[in-house]
Design a protein around this motif. Sequence first.
Motif, PDB file in Angstrom:
ATOM      1  N   GLY A   1     -28.502  -4.200 -72.539  1.00  0.00           N
ATOM      2  CA  GLY A   1     -27.302  -5.122 -73.125  1.00  0.00           C
ATOM      3  C   GLY A   1     -26.949  -7.058 -72.775  1.00  0.00           C
ATOM      4  N   ALA A   2     -27.570  -7.631 -71.421  1.00  0.00           N
ATOM      5  CA  ALA A   2     -26.999  -8.530 -71.090  1.00  0.00           C
ATOM      6  C   ALA A   2     -28.133  -9.329 -71.905  1.00  0.00           C
ATOM      7  CB  ALA A   2     -28.278  -8.294 -69.404  1.00  0.00           C
ATOM      8  N   LYS A   3     -29.543  -8.967 -71.978  1.00  0.00           N
ATOM      9  CA  LYS A   3     -30.852  -9.626 -73.155  1.00  0.00           C
ATOM     10  C   LYS A   3     -29.926  -9.943 -74.094  1.00  0.00           C
ATOM     11  CE  LYS A   3     -34.821  -9.135 -75.615  1.00  0.00           C
ATOM     12  NZ  LYS A   3     -36.509  -8.677 -75.445  1.00  0.00           N
ATOM     13  N   ARG A   4     -29.054  -8.866 -74.640  1.00  0.00           N
ATOM     14  CA  ARG A   4     -28.329  -9.217 -76.522  1.00  0.00           C
ATOM     15  C   ARG A   4     -27.544  -9.930 -76.900  1.00  0.00           C
ATOM     16  NH1 ARG A   4     -32.222  -6.858 -77.846  1.00  0.00           N
ATOM     17  NH2 ARG A   4     -32.306  -5.709 -79.093  1.00  0.00           N
ATOM     18  N   ILE A   5     -26.197 -10.059 -75.202  1.00  0.00           N
ATOM     19  CA  ILE A   5     -25.401 -10.983 -74.342  1.00  0.00           C
ATOM     20  C   ILE A   5     -25.981 -12.987 -73.838  1.00  0.00           C
ATOM     21  CG2 ILE A   5     -23.741 -11.958 -73.435  1.00  0.00           C
ATOM     22  CD1 ILE A   5     -22.892  -9.011 -72.316  1.00  0.00           C
TER      23      ILE A   5
ATOM     24  N   CYS B   1     -19.774  -2.678 -90.209  1.00  0.00           N
ATOM     25  CA  CYS B   1     -20.961  -3.040 -90.332  1.00  0.00           C
ATOM     26  C   CYS B   1     -22.070  -2.969 -91.062  1.00  0.00           C
ATOM     27  CB  CYS B   1     -21.295  -3.536 -88.740  1.00  0.00           C
ATOM     28  SG  CYS B   1     -20.113  -5.111 -87.833  1.00  0.00           S
ATOM     29  N   VAL B   2     -22.434  -1.886 -91.156  1.00  0.00           N
ATOM     30  CA  VAL B   2     -23.136  -0.501 -92.020  1.00  0.00           C
ATOM     31  C   VAL B   2     -23.392  -1.332 -93.256  1.00  0.00           C
ATOM     32  CG1 VAL B   2     -23.969   0.814 -92.719  1.00  0.00           C
ATOM     33  CG2 VAL B   2     -23.632   0.657 -90.232  1.00  0.00           C
ATOM     34  N   LYS B   3     -22.345  -1.607 -93.758  1.00  0.00           N
ATOM     35  CA  LYS B   3     -21.972  -2.304 -95.232  1.00  0.00           C
ATOM     36  C   LYS B   3     -22.340  -3.882 -95.434  1.00  0.00           C
ATOM     37  CE  LYS B   3     -18.132   0.993 -96.616  1.00  0.00           C
ATOM     38  NZ  LYS B   3     -16.905   1.033 -95.993  1.00  0.00           N
ATOM     39  N   LEU B   4     -22.646  -4.184 -94.578  1.00  0.00           N
ATOM     40  CA  LEU B   4     -23.274  -5.459 -94.725  1.00  0.00           C
ATOM     41  C   LEU B   4     -24.399  -6.196 -94.679  1.00  0.00           C
ATOM     42  CD1 LEU B   4     -20.282  -7.428 -92.862  1.00  0.00           C
ATOM     43  CD2 LEU B   4     -19.986  -6.889 -94.474  1.00  0.00           C
ATOM     44  N   ASN B   5     -24.965  -6.770 -95.178  1.00  0.00           N
ATOM     45  CA  ASN B   5     -26.842  -7.047 -95.401  1.00  0.00           C
ATOM     46  C   ASN B   5     -26.791  -7.913 -93.834  1.00  0.00           C
ATOM     47  OD1 ASN B   5     -28.882  -7.413 -95.448  1.00  0.00           O
ATOM     48  ND2 ASN B   5     -28.557  -9.770 -96.556  1.00  0.00           N
ATOM     49  N   VAL B   6     -26.087  -6.935 -92.391  1.00  0.00           N
ATOM     50  CA  VAL B   6     -26.973  -7.729 -91.229  1.00  0.00           C
ATOM     51  C   VAL B   6     -26.938  -6.273 -90.601  1.00  0.00           C
ATOM     52  CG1 VAL B   6     -25.080  -9.208 -90.577  1.00  0.00           C
ATOM     53  CG2 VAL B   6     -24.635  -6.473 -90.717  1.00  0.00           C
ATOM     54  N   GLU B   7     -27.978  -6.226 -89.369  1.00  0.00           N
ATOM     55  CA  GLU B   7     -27.854  -5.214 -88.522  1.00  0.00           C
ATOM     56  C   GLU B   7     -27.025  -5.087 -87.521  1.00  0.00           C
ATOM     57  OE1 GLU B   7     -32.236  -4.566 -84.795  1.00  0.00           O
ATOM     58  OE2 GLU B   7     -31.669  -6.838 -86.461  1.00  0.00           O
ATOM     59  N   VAL B   8     -27.385  -3.829 -87.397  1.00  0.00           N
ATOM     60  CA  VAL B   8     -26.000  -3.343 -86.488  1.00  0.00           C
ATOM     61  C   VAL B   8     -27.067  -2.389 -85.407  1.00  0.00           C
ATOM     62  CG1 VAL B   8     -24.822  -2.223 -86.458  1.00  0.00           C
ATOM     63  CG2 VAL B   8     -24.710  -3.661 -88.558  1.00  0.00           C
ATOM     64  N   GLU B   9     -26.341  -2.377 -84.087  1.00  0.00           N
ATOM     65  CA  GLU B   9     -26.315  -1.102 -82.640  1.00  0.00           C
ATOM     66  C   GLU B   9     -25.760  -1.303 -81.906  1.00  0.00           C
ATOM     67  OE1 GLU B   9     -30.030  -3.354 -81.084  1.00  0.00           O
ATOM     68  OE2 GLU B   9     -28.821  -5.071 -80.381  1.00  0.00           O
ATOM     69  N   ILE B  10     -25.860  -0.104 -81.344  1.00  0.00           N
ATOM     70  CA  ILE B  10     -25.014   0.163 -80.247  1.00  0.00           C
ATOM     71  C   ILE B  10     -25.916   0.306 -78.792  1.00  0.00           C
ATOM     72  CG2 ILE B  10     -23.073   1.576 -79.381  1.00  0.00           C
ATOM     73  CD1 ILE B  10     -22.248   3.158 -82.072  1.00  0.00           C
ATOM     74  N   VAL B  11     -25.786  -0.385 -77.718  1.00  0.00           N
ATOM     75  CA  VAL B  11     -25.464  -0.291 -76.609  1.00  0.00           C
ATOM     76  C   VAL B  11     -25.606   0.141 -76.084  1.00  0.00           C
ATOM     77  CG1 VAL B  11     -27.123  -2.212 -74.927  1.00  0.00           C
ATOM     78  CG2 VAL B  11     -27.134  -2.342 -77.002  1.00  0.00           C
ATOM     79  N   PRO B  12     -25.898   1.534 -75.202  1.00  0.00           N
ATOM     80  CA  PRO B  12     -24.939   2.222 -74.108  1.00  0.00           C
ATOM     81  C   PRO B  12     -24.904   1.334 -72.841  1.00  0.00           C
ATOM     82  CG  PRO B  12     -27.036   3.324 -74.210  1.00  0.00           C
ATOM     83  CD  PRO B  12     -26.858   2.416 -75.812  1.00  0.00           C
ATOM     84  N   GLY B  13     -23.360   1.747 -72.001  1.00  0.00           N
ATOM     85  CA  GLY B  13     -23.596   1.513 -70.720  1.00  0.00           C
ATOM     86  C   GLY B  13     -22.556   2.588 -69.630  1.00  0.00           C
ATOM     87  N   VAL B  14     -22.624   2.287 -68.780  1.00  0.00           N
ATOM     88  CA  VAL B  14     -22.227   3.023 -67.329  1.00  0.00           C
ATOM     89  C   VAL B  14     -21.022   3.795 -67.685  1.00  0.00           C
ATOM     90  CG1 VAL B  14     -21.853   3.309 -64.707  1.00  0.00           C
ATOM     91  CG2 VAL B  14     -24.397   2.103 -65.904  1.00  0.00           C
ATOM     92  N   ALA B  15     -20.311   4.831 -68.249  1.00  0.00           N
ATOM     93  CA  ALA B  15     -19.417   5.919 -67.893  1.00  0.00           C
ATOM     94  C   ALA B  15     -18.622   5.249 -66.858  1.00  0.00           C
ATOM     95  CB  ALA B  15     -19.458   6.789 -68.874  1.00  0.00           C
ATOM     96  N   ALA B  16     -17.436   5.331 -66.840  1.00  0.00           N
ATOM     97  CA  ALA B  16     -16.417   5.071 -65.977  1.00  0.00           C
ATOM     98  C   ALA B  16     -15.957   6.216 -64.693  1.00  0.00           C
ATOM     99  CB  ALA B  16     -14.734   4.363 -66.396  1.00  0.00           C
ATOM    100  N   PHE B  17     -16.539   7.011 -65.429  1.00  0.00           N
ATOM    101  CA  PHE B  17     -16.124   9.054 -64.023  1.00  0.00           C
ATOM    102  C   PHE B  17     -17.923   8.659 -63.513  1.00  0.00           C
ATOM    103  CE2 PHE B  17     -18.368  10.087 -68.543  1.00  0.00           C
ATOM    104  CZ  PHE B  17     -19.445  10.174 -67.154  1.00  0.00           C
ATOM    105  N   SER B  18     -18.530   7.985 -64.010  1.00  0.00           N
ATOM    106  CA  SER B  18     -20.003   8.173 -63.534  1.00  0.00           C
ATOM    107  C   SER B  18     -19.623   7.324 -62.339  1.00  0.00           C
ATOM    108  CB  SER B  18     -21.081   7.807 -64.363  1.00  0.00           C
ATOM    109  OG  SER B  18     -22.386   8.004 -63.415  1.00  0.00           O
TER     110      SER B  18
END
Length: 435
Positions: A23-27, A101-118
Amino acid sequence: MVTGRISFIGAGPGAADLITVRGAKRIAEADIVVWAASLVTPECVTEHARADAELVDSSRLTHEQALEIYRRAERDKLNVARVHSGDPSLWGAVQEQYDSCVKLNVEVEIVPGVAAFSAAAAAVGRELTVPEVAQSLVLTRLEGGKTPMPDGEKVREFAKHGTTMALFLSAARTGQLVEELRAGGYEDDTPVLVSYKVTWPDELMVRTTLGDLEADVKKHKLWRHTLFIIGKALTAGGTRSHLYHAGHFHTFRKADKTARRALRAERAEKAQSAEKSDSEEGEPRKPKESDAAWWAVRDWQETARGAARFGASRTIPIEQDESQTELFGEQCVEAVQTAAEPASPEAERTETPAEIPAEAPAEAAQSDSGQGDESSTAATKPAPNRSKTSAQRKSSTSAKSSSNKRKAPAKSASTAKSKSTTDRKSAAKPDEQSD
């Protein structure tokens, strides 16, 4: 050809150093960073974003305005980092954005994170799935908010499980939450952890019980950024996990024999203790699957034994089907009935007729079919070597007692009619054989 990239990033509960490396790298690679300033600490973005990156506060954006940024990324071949709090898979409003975003001509991804309950469980040093206390975790929120809850997803229904629950977006209606949890079965002394802005600089963690939850929330004036965790796992010590027990084995480790025996003995003792506790409370113990299988086999064995002994102990009369007389003669029916009846002293004193040769059933069949005096007369004619004297029959009976006890020979209709009434008893009808 794909142009640009859009990354939906889970920033974690708030602390800048709880974001993932990816996540930090993508930012750091993003030309535009869209982040929720009210839910993510500024340091989480400023410590990783480029100096020339465009920063956009998403708290003032609508969905349509966010889509315009994604279209600009497609047109200008830009990298966009959309930063969400916690993990995007939980109440992140990410799905609708991702699908667009999937319908656009771009690369799409989801980067998971630490949940608040954890993060909340880690802050107080607790495991939410304690062995023999709670092995499940329910993530939900109170119904009646802006987003309607599906049918069947009620807090009181989830509370019936009695396991650990993490409740989001419910602090504004704490009184209603308490009533729902009580209706589901939680007692007032059930421990509750109130987590406010966990990992933020102004974090607040309050330990309370269900009975005092509403008063404590009002005391601290909490209504946003608040998470409730409820369940016995917050205070119970539980038992040692078997995962790293010396008596437990898996693919990469063999069990120690001594520790293995001790572990089995411990399990057996716990099972006996649970059974004793159930008997003291007056509740019947639920049978185990192994017990049910054992009793099923035992019942089958008893049934098989009973069927083998049935012929020696049955007292049910055998009914003769008149429609089958052409197939089975009288002597065949009597043979079956005689074999089914238990031996008696009177029966032993009765003279036993000789066995009927192979051609005898044909004559007996004619007698049973009621063809008239002609068949009856033919049946009464003595045949050579087909009968024995009384002394011979008694001698044969004593010599072959073991075989006669197992199988009594059929009575011949011709022999039975040729004897006088003084030497023998009159032949009983098939329906009277069991009397």
